[in-house]
Design a protein around this motif. Structure first.
Motif, PDB file in Angstrom:
ATOM      1  N   UNK A   1      19.588  53.958 -25.704  1.00 29.59           N
ATOM      2  CA  UNK A   1      19.677  53.493 -27.089  1.00 29.59           C
ATOM      3  C   UNK A   1      19.457  54.622 -28.084  1.00 29.59           C
ATOM      4  N   UNK A   2      18.911  55.741 -27.617  1.00 30.82           N
ATOM      5  CA  UNK A   2      18.694  56.874 -28.510  1.00 30.82           C
ATOM      6  C   UNK A   2      19.996  57.369 -29.104  1.00 30.82           C
ATOM      7  N   UNK A   3      21.086  57.273 -28.340  1.00 31.07           N
ATOM      8  CA  UNK A   3      22.361  57.829 -28.787  1.00 31.07           C
ATOM      9  C   UNK A   3      23.488  56.809 -28.710  1.00 31.07           C
ATOM     10  N   UNK A   4      23.167  55.569 -29.049  1.00 30.94           N
ATOM     11  CA  UNK A   4      24.193  54.525 -29.140  1.00 30.94           C
ATOM     12  C   UNK A   4      24.144  53.897 -30.521  1.00 30.94           C
ATOM     13  N   UNK A   5      25.294  53.529 -31.021  1.00 30.11           N
ATOM     14  CA  UNK A   5      25.410  52.832 -32.297  1.00 30.11           C
ATOM     15  C   UNK A   5      25.716  51.360 -32.053  1.00 30.11           C
ATOM     16  N   UNK A   6      25.807  50.601 -33.149  1.00 26.03           N
ATOM     17  CA  UNK A   6      26.158  49.185 -33.042  1.00 26.03           C
ATOM     18  C   UNK A   6      27.566  49.063 -32.430  1.00 26.03           C
ATOM     19  N   UNK A   7      27.802  48.028 -31.623  1.00 21.24           N
ATOM     20  CA  UNK A   7      26.873  46.945 -31.261  1.00 21.24           C
ATOM     21  C   UNK A   7      26.024  47.246 -30.025  1.00 21.24           C
ATOM     22  N   UNK A   8      26.341  48.330 -29.299  1.00 28.49           N
ATOM     23  CA  UNK A   8      25.623  48.608 -28.047  1.00 28.49           C
ATOM     24  C   UNK A   8      24.128  48.808 -28.277  1.00 28.49           C
ATOM     25  N   UNK A   9      23.801  49.525 -29.353  1.00 25.33           N
ATOM     26  CA  UNK A   9      22.394  49.806 -29.624  1.00 25.33           C
ATOM     27  C   UNK A   9      21.597  48.522 -29.793  1.00 25.33           C
ATOM     28  N   UNK A  10      22.096  47.614 -30.628  1.00 23.70           N
ATOM     29  CA  UNK A  10      21.363  46.371 -30.880  1.00 23.70           C
ATOM     30  C   UNK A  10      21.288  45.508 -29.630  1.00 23.70           C
ATOM     31  N   UNK A  11      22.360  45.499 -28.843  1.00 16.86           N
ATOM     32  CA  UNK A  11      22.371  44.689 -27.609  1.00 16.86           C
ATOM     33  C   UNK A  11      21.259  45.112 -26.658  1.00 16.86           C
ATOM     34  N   UNK A  12      21.139  46.400 -26.405  1.00 15.10           N
ATOM     35  CA  UNK A  12      20.143  46.867 -25.441  1.00 15.10           C
ATOM     36  C   UNK A  12      18.749  46.894 -26.053  1.00 15.10           C
ATOM     37  N   UNK A  13      18.654  47.296 -27.311  1.00 14.40           N
ATOM     38  CA  UNK A  13      17.334  47.357 -27.950  1.00 14.40           C
ATOM     39  C   UNK A  13      16.674  45.980 -27.957  1.00 14.40           C
ATOM     40  N   UNK A  14      17.452  44.930 -28.163  1.00 11.55           N
ATOM     41  CA  UNK A  14      16.866  43.588 -28.213  1.00 11.55           C
ATOM     42  C   UNK A  14      16.255  43.193 -26.870  1.00 11.55           C
ATOM     43  N   UNK A  15      16.784  43.743 -25.777  1.00 10.89           N
ATOM     44  CA  UNK A  15      16.235  43.429 -24.459  1.00 10.89           C
ATOM     45  C   UNK A  15      14.873  44.073 -24.250  1.00 10.89           C
ATOM     46  N   UNK A  16      14.657  45.198 -24.914  1.00 15.03           N
ATOM     47  CA  UNK A  16      13.422  45.965 -24.741  1.00 15.03           C
ATOM     48  C   UNK A  16      12.354  45.557 -25.759  1.00 15.03           C
ATOM     49  N   UNK A  17      12.796  45.105 -26.918  1.00 16.69           N
ATOM     50  CA  UNK A  17      11.891  44.952 -28.061  1.00 16.69           C
ATOM     51  C   UNK A  17      10.760  43.958 -27.814  1.00 16.69           C
ATOM     52  N   UNK A  18      10.971  42.997 -26.934  1.00 16.70           N
ATOM     53  CA  UNK A  18       9.937  41.976 -26.739  1.00 16.70           C
ATOM     54  C   UNK A  18       8.636  42.573 -26.211  1.00 16.70           C
ATOM     55  N   UNK A  19       8.711  43.732 -25.564  1.00 21.15           N
ATOM     56  CA  UNK A  19       7.507  44.356 -25.030  1.00 21.15           C
ATOM     57  C   UNK A  19       6.669  44.980 -26.142  1.00 21.15           C
ATOM     58  N   UNK A  20       7.300  45.301 -27.260  1.00 20.29           N
ATOM     59  CA  UNK A  20       6.618  46.055 -28.313  1.00 20.29           C
ATOM     60  C   UNK A  20       6.387  45.216 -29.576  1.00 20.29           C
ATOM     61  N   UNK A  21       6.262  43.901 -29.431  1.00 22.26           N
ATOM     62  CA  UNK A  21       5.928  43.083 -30.577  1.00 22.26           C
ATOM     63  C   UNK A  21       4.504  43.384 -31.026  1.00 22.26           C
ATOM     64  N   UNK A  22       4.212  43.095 -32.292  1.00 21.18           N
ATOM     65  CA  UNK A  22       2.877  43.355 -32.826  1.00 21.18           C
ATOM     66  C   UNK A  22       1.805  42.624 -32.018  1.00 21.18           C
ATOM     67  N   UNK A  23       2.096  41.392 -31.616  1.00 19.10           N
ATOM     68  CA  UNK A  23       1.119  40.615 -30.842  1.00 19.10           C
ATOM     69  C   UNK A  23       0.894  41.236 -29.469  1.00 19.10           C
TER      70      UNK A  23
END
Length: 405
Positions: free
Chosen positions: A85-107
């Protein structure tokens, strides 16, 4: 001195060792300047922030870079980052980032505080034992690396027995993120990329056969079930990225912060007495000596500009995060290290769609670690001459010897 000369000087050993005088001279040129045909520098805080948040500016993808340099695809280190995701733009970036983001929620990050506190206490115990005879202990190796690598490996699901090997591999791999003059210099980076990709190939297979409650299991399962959501190559590239990014920035943040404390005993005293907040100290370290000094963007659409400088499609913008954090229009006396500042909002974690996923975790680790370190070792002092890594993009120390008795 113009924008081109600024970049040329930053690429020297002297410029990499201390870029801040060059940033001060660059600010005299304006908030955005040309650095030769097709290249612009975003120097001002507001200018850099706007570029990072403007959708028309994206990252240079692997396909773009291979078009400019066909040999790009021959280097596994460049290809690996290009699939992340470091070197991908939309839509690929958002697709993969969303899979990872749940680990880094504020909670989720806040829930890690007890584990971080326990890890800090254990590492401080080991430092105390190693330095009990008065000998110097390398803070970078004994603490600054081991704390964040332990935390990110717990999230990923990397066994503790394997973690020792990652600092050297990451050091080799991240050369690919620097301004490499000759791609032939990437031999060690390519070897590190191959070794890390092989490691995660095996670990992902193990987790598919024997699932656990970790990110490798979750992502490996998604890749196995639906390659359109996450391909096998994307899985490996992003696991390596998460590992390296998960400790590289925080390691440098901790090392840069401790070095500044040795230079500013009044700040150290304020943290010990509680008159200075750890969060304010962390923010000021990020601003004053950012672990990430710059990032790049490419103009993808027509009609873009950096301030009043046109940025036609294909233009490269060097977003000078370190310079933006020292913008005198944003920060009063930016050359002064002052943890009592308010509202500085350093750009060290980037901005926009590529804002660092692990920023909250890095802050948590620093805000737990630094007060605990100072409390445990009342006579913490330098134990020798520190050595900096000879890098421009990722700024930090190779060694930082301390005495703890």
């Amino acid at each position: 001195m113009d924008g081109t000369a600024i970049i040329e000087q930053l690429l020297t050993s002297e410029g990499r060792a201390d870029p801040y005088p060059l940033y001060a001279r660059a600010h005299e040129l304006g908030t955005a300047v040309s650095a030769g045909p097709g290249t612009l520098l975003a120097l001002g805080h507001g200018t850099a922030d706007k570029v990072l948040r403007t959708a028309g500016f994206g990252v240079a993808t692997a396909e773009m870079q291979a078009g400019l340099a066909p040999e790009f695809a021959e280097h596994s280190s460049l290809a690996l980052f290009g699939r992340s995701i470091l070197e991908r733009n939309a839509p690929d970036h958002a697709r993969v980032r969303s899979l990872i983001a749940s680990v880094f929620t504020a909670r989720r990050v806040a829930a890690l505080r007890p584990a971080v506190e326990a890890a800090v206490a254990g590492l401080l115990d080991e430092m105390a034992e190693a330095g009990s005879d008065g000998s110097a202990v390398d803070f970078m190796d004994a603490f600054a690396f081991r704390l964040p690598v332990g935390v990110i490996c717990e999230l990923l699901g990397v066994p503790a027995r394997d973690r020792y090997r990652f600092r050297g591999l990451a050091g080799d791999l991240t050369v690919a993120l620097e301004f490499v003059q000759d791609l032939a210099e990437l031999g060690a980076a390519d070897a590190a990329a191959d070794e890390l990709a092989g490691y995660f190939t095996e670990l992902a297979a193990q987790r598919l056969a024997h699932p656990q409650d970790d990110l490798v299991t979750d992502l490996a399962r998604i890749a196995a079930e639906d390659a359109e959501r996450l391909s096998a190559q994307e899985l490996l590239a992003n696991l390596v990225l998460l590992l390296v990014a998960g400790f590289e920035t925080t390691t440098n943040l901790l090392g840069n912060g401790l070095a500044l404390l040795f230079r500013h005993p009044d700040v150290m005293a304020g943290l010990r007495t509680g008159t200075l907040a750890p969060a304010g100290f962390t923010d000021e370290v990020l601003r004053y000596d950012s672990p990430v000094q710059l990032t790049t963007r490419i103009a993808l659409t027509d009609g873009l500009a950096v301030d009043d400088l046109p940025a036609p499609p294909g233009s490269m913008v060097l977003v000078m995060l370190g310079a933006a954090n020292h913008d005198p229009a944003r920060h009063h006396r930016p050359e002064v290290f002052d943890p009592s500042r308010t509202g500085s909002q350093p750009l060290s974690f980037g901005g926009g769609p590529h804002y660092c996923l692990g920023s909250q975790l890095a802050r948590l680790e620093a805000e737990v670690a630094v007060p605990a370190l100072l409390d445990r070792f009342p006579r913490l002092t330098p134990g020798g001459v520190p050595t900096r890594r000879d890098r421009l993009v990722l700024r930090g120390y190779e060694t930082l010897p301390v005495t703890v008795r």
